[in-house]
Design a protein around this motif. Sequence first.
Motif, PDB file in Angstrom:
ATOM      1  N   VAL A 124       0.947  -1.144  -0.253  1.00 36.84           N
ATOM      2  CA  VAL A 124      -0.014  -0.082  -0.090  1.00 36.84           C
ATOM      3  C   VAL A 124       0.736   1.197  -0.024  1.00 36.84           C
ATOM      4  CG1 VAL A 124      -1.709  -1.305   1.166  1.00 36.84           C
ATOM      5  CG2 VAL A 124      -0.043   0.041   2.620  1.00 36.84           C
ATOM      6  N   ALA A 125       0.373   2.107  -0.473  1.00 35.68           N
ATOM      7  CA  ALA A 125       1.176   3.448  -0.632  1.00 35.68           C
ATOM      8  C   ALA A 125       0.928   4.499   0.470  1.00 35.68           C
ATOM      9  CB  ALA A 125       0.939   4.385  -2.132  1.00 35.68           C
ATOM     10  N   THR A 126       1.809   4.650   1.272  1.00 39.26           N
ATOM     11  CA  THR A 126       1.682   5.727   2.315  1.00 39.26           C
ATOM     12  C   THR A 126       2.632   6.895   2.043  1.00 39.26           C
ATOM     13  OG1 THR A 126       3.362   5.104   3.644  1.00 39.26           O
ATOM     14  CG2 THR A 126       1.335   3.702   3.756  1.00 39.26           C
ATOM     15  N   LYS A 127       2.362   7.852   3.145  1.00 37.44           N
ATOM     16  CA  LYS A 127       3.249   9.252   2.977  1.00 37.44           C
ATOM     17  C   LYS A 127       4.816   8.708   3.011  1.00 37.44           C
ATOM     18  CE  LYS A 127       2.861  10.764   7.684  1.00 37.44           C
ATOM     19  NZ  LYS A 127       4.272  10.707   7.894  1.00 37.44           N
ATOM     20  N   THR A 128       4.911   7.681   3.878  1.00 42.12           N
ATOM     21  CA  THR A 128       6.356   7.263   4.131  1.00 42.12           C
ATOM     22  C   THR A 128       7.087   6.409   2.821  1.00 42.12           C
ATOM     23  OG1 THR A 128       6.032   7.241   6.444  1.00 42.12           O
ATOM     24  CG2 THR A 128       8.042   5.737   5.378  1.00 42.12           C
ATOM     25  N   GLU A 130      10.982   8.436   4.369  1.00 41.84           N
ATOM     26  CA  GLU A 130      11.247   8.719   5.301  1.00 41.84           C
ATOM     27  C   GLU A 130      11.979   7.590   6.413  1.00 41.84           C
ATOM     28  OE1 GLU A 130       7.613   9.532   7.377  1.00 41.84           O
ATOM     29  OE2 GLU A 130       7.067  11.683   6.059  1.00 41.84           O
ATOM     30  N   ILE A 131      12.653   7.665   7.403  1.00 40.20           N
ATOM     31  CA  ILE A 131      13.427   6.500   8.144  1.00 40.20           C
ATOM     32  C   ILE A 131      12.546   5.775   8.986  1.00 40.20           C
ATOM     33  CG2 ILE A 131      14.879   6.396  10.149  1.00 40.20           C
ATOM     34  CD1 ILE A 131      16.024   9.424   9.755  1.00 40.20           C
ATOM     35  N   VAL A 132      12.553   4.516   8.361  1.00 38.59           N
ATOM     36  CA  VAL A 132      11.956   3.228   9.059  1.00 38.59           C
ATOM     37  C   VAL A 132      12.804   2.132   9.564  1.00 38.59           C
ATOM     38  CG1 VAL A 132      10.221   3.698   7.149  1.00 38.59           C
ATOM     39  CG2 VAL A 132      11.860   2.088   6.746  1.00 38.59           C
ATOM     40  N   ILE A 155      17.146   7.003   1.050  1.00 36.86           N
ATOM     41  CA  ILE A 155      17.748   8.101   2.082  1.00 36.86           C
ATOM     42  C   ILE A 155      18.598   7.437   2.949  1.00 36.86           C
ATOM     43  CG2 ILE A 155      15.552   9.556   1.596  1.00 36.86           C
ATOM     44  CD1 ILE A 155      14.444   8.552   4.462  1.00 36.86           C
ATOM     45  N   GLY A 156      18.941   8.139   3.983  1.00 35.31           N
ATOM     46  CA  GLY A 156      19.765   7.674   5.105  1.00 35.31           C
ATOM     47  C   GLY A 156      18.975   7.565   6.369  1.00 35.31           C
ATOM     48  N   GLY A 157      19.670   6.682   7.364  1.00 35.53           N
ATOM     49  CA  GLY A 157      19.170   6.665   8.752  1.00 35.53           C
ATOM     50  C   GLY A 157      18.311   5.535   8.837  1.00 35.53           C
ATOM     51  N   HIS A 158      18.018   4.672   8.057  1.00 32.37           N
ATOM     52  CA  HIS A 158      16.864   3.498   8.103  1.00 32.37           C
ATOM     53  C   HIS A 158      17.611   2.450   9.330  1.00 32.37           C
ATOM     54  CE1 HIS A 158      14.507   4.621   5.182  1.00 32.37           C
ATOM     55  NE2 HIS A 158      15.430   4.285   4.168  1.00 32.37           N
ATOM     56  N   LEU A 159      17.103   1.912  10.330  1.00 31.75           N
ATOM     57  CA  LEU A 159      17.627   1.078  11.182  1.00 31.75           C
ATOM     58  C   LEU A 159      18.255  -0.073  10.447  1.00 31.75           C
ATOM     59  CD1 LEU A 159      14.946   1.257  14.230  1.00 31.75           C
ATOM     60  CD2 LEU A 159      16.843   2.711  13.757  1.00 31.75           C
ATOM     61  N   SER A 160      17.467  -0.706   9.580  1.00 30.04           N
ATOM     62  CA  SER A 160      17.928  -2.056   9.085  1.00 30.04           C
ATOM     63  C   SER A 160      17.644  -1.671   7.359  1.00 30.04           C
ATOM     64  CB  SER A 160      17.313  -3.065   9.460  1.00 30.04           C
ATOM     65  OG  SER A 160      17.503  -3.466  10.741  1.00 30.04           O
ATOM     66  N   GLY A 175       5.004  -8.037   5.910  1.00 32.84           N
ATOM     67  CA  GLY A 175       6.349  -8.169   6.023  1.00 32.84           C
ATOM     68  C   GLY A 175       6.902  -7.242   7.008  1.00 32.84           C
ATOM     69  N   ASP A 176       6.000  -6.106   7.248  1.00 35.98           N
ATOM     70  CA  ASP A 176       6.589  -4.888   8.135  1.00 35.98           C
ATOM     71  C   ASP A 176       7.905  -4.440   7.632  1.00 35.98           C
ATOM     72  OD1 ASP A 176       6.478  -3.198  10.108  1.00 35.98           O
ATOM     73  OD2 ASP A 176       7.452  -4.551  11.671  1.00 35.98           O
ATOM     74  N   PHE A 177       8.044  -4.015   6.376  1.00 34.08           N
ATOM     75  CA  PHE A 177       8.901  -3.320   5.547  1.00 34.08           C
ATOM     76  C   PHE A 177       8.456  -2.384   4.625  1.00 34.08           C
ATOM     77  CE2 PHE A 177       8.552  -7.413   3.223  1.00 34.08           C
ATOM     78  CZ  PHE A 177       8.409  -6.892   2.010  1.00 34.08           C
ATOM     79  N   TYR A 178       9.209  -1.463   4.429  1.00 34.08           N
ATOM     80  CA  TYR A 178       8.991  -0.678   3.061  1.00 34.08           C
ATOM     81  C   TYR A 178       9.972  -0.885   2.156  1.00 34.08           C
ATOM     82  CZ  TYR A 178       6.135   2.330   6.450  1.00 34.08           C
ATOM     83  OH  TYR A 178       5.218   2.877   7.211  1.00 34.08           O
ATOM     84  N   LEU A 179       9.453  -0.499   0.715  1.00 40.19           N
ATOM     85  CA  LEU A 179      10.251  -0.382  -0.240  1.00 40.19           C
ATOM     86  C   LEU A 179      10.406   1.024  -0.561  1.00 40.19           C
ATOM     87  CD1 LEU A 179       7.740  -2.846  -2.494  1.00 40.19           C
ATOM     88  CD2 LEU A 179       9.978  -3.465  -1.521  1.00 40.19           C
ATOM     89  N   ASP A 180      11.807   1.241  -0.970  1.00 33.12           N
ATOM     90  CA  ASP A 180      12.311   2.718  -1.145  1.00 33.12           C
ATOM     91  C   ASP A 180      11.470   3.748  -0.422  1.00 33.12           C
ATOM     92  OD1 ASP A 180      13.946   1.357  -2.872  1.00 33.12           O
ATOM     93  OD2 ASP A 180      12.876   1.848  -4.697  1.00 33.12           O
ATOM     94  N   PRO A 181      11.655   3.625   1.121  1.00 27.83           N
ATOM     95  CA  PRO A 181      10.670   4.607   1.721  1.00 27.83           C
ATOM     96  C   PRO A 181      11.466   6.076   1.666  1.00 27.83           C
ATOM     97  CG  PRO A 181      12.004   3.135   3.230  1.00 27.83           C
ATOM     98  CD  PRO A 181      12.199   2.697   1.979  1.00 27.83           C
TER      99      PRO A 181
END
Length: 313
Positions: free
Chosen positions: A8-12, A27-29, A43-48, A19-25
């Motif tokens: 699903v498309a979100t603002k992030t 914002e930091i996730v 972008i930079g800053g993701h935990l994993s 799977g609780d993950f983002y594709l090319d987010p």
Amino acid sequence: MILDDFIVATKTGLFCRYGDFYLDPKEIVKHAVISHAHGDHAIGGHLSVYCTEATALFMKHRYKKFAGEAFYIKPYHSWFELNGVKISFLPAGHILGSAQVLMEYMGVKYLYTGDYKLQPDKTCEPIEFVKADVLITETTFADPGTAHPVAEQEILKLNITQSNIMLGAYALGKCQRLISLMNDHCIEKRILLHHSMLPFVKIYEQMGIDLGRHEPYDRKVMKNNQSNMVYLVPPMVFNSYFRAVNVVRAFATGWKHLQNQNGIQLYISDHADWNDILLTVEKVQPLQIWTNHGSGVQLKKHFEGNLVVKLLN
């Protein structure tokens, strides 16, 4: 059964809640699956961060210590799992290290292309096709009126003039492709690189890509040689020197509006055009198409009555 809410498309960004993950987010996730290292996807800053080796190197150069807390480097064609969703990377042909993301959940395969191209390019891995139930495709140039010319023919335009050329290009991907093309087809040109492009070029060479002749920009060299010099610069520099004298201006892109007022119109794109997207659909043989990054309206109209086309953005 295809899950309509698998992605699903979100603002992030594009979120896979299963799977609780983002594709090319954007914002930091916590968990980011990155298709490639362009700034509008990574972008930079993701935990994993889950990505290919080249993508990790580019991100670590661009964002330094803020690139991400943990990188999980995945080679093409190997499977890993995030919360029950199986994931594998396939070459996307966009830039070095670019990947399509193949996801499998409850027996259904979803293929996220990221940015991709079908044209040959010696500076990156060629795209590979795989069958999937859902094709999640970029639609940057999904317009029947858009057809990218052959890059090897287009680069020959630089040989029309012996005047020095200021050539605008993205520092990652396009720059390296142009260096290779000019070495093959513009052998009289001397290629000078803006300093911001050099680290990315070095990573390409570190990864075993032979780009050919090039050298760092030197103002004296450019000033003392009035012919057959090509100065490759990133967009911001190209735009700031719009009054540059004694050079012919060119910008390598598939976008027509960026060709205005340039001495040479250089249509070289690293994205799939309309026919390439249709060929990709033919190869992947999806039951549904979900569109992203651009307008999927024309694609929806084209397949009306034959395939379900859902616009994610």
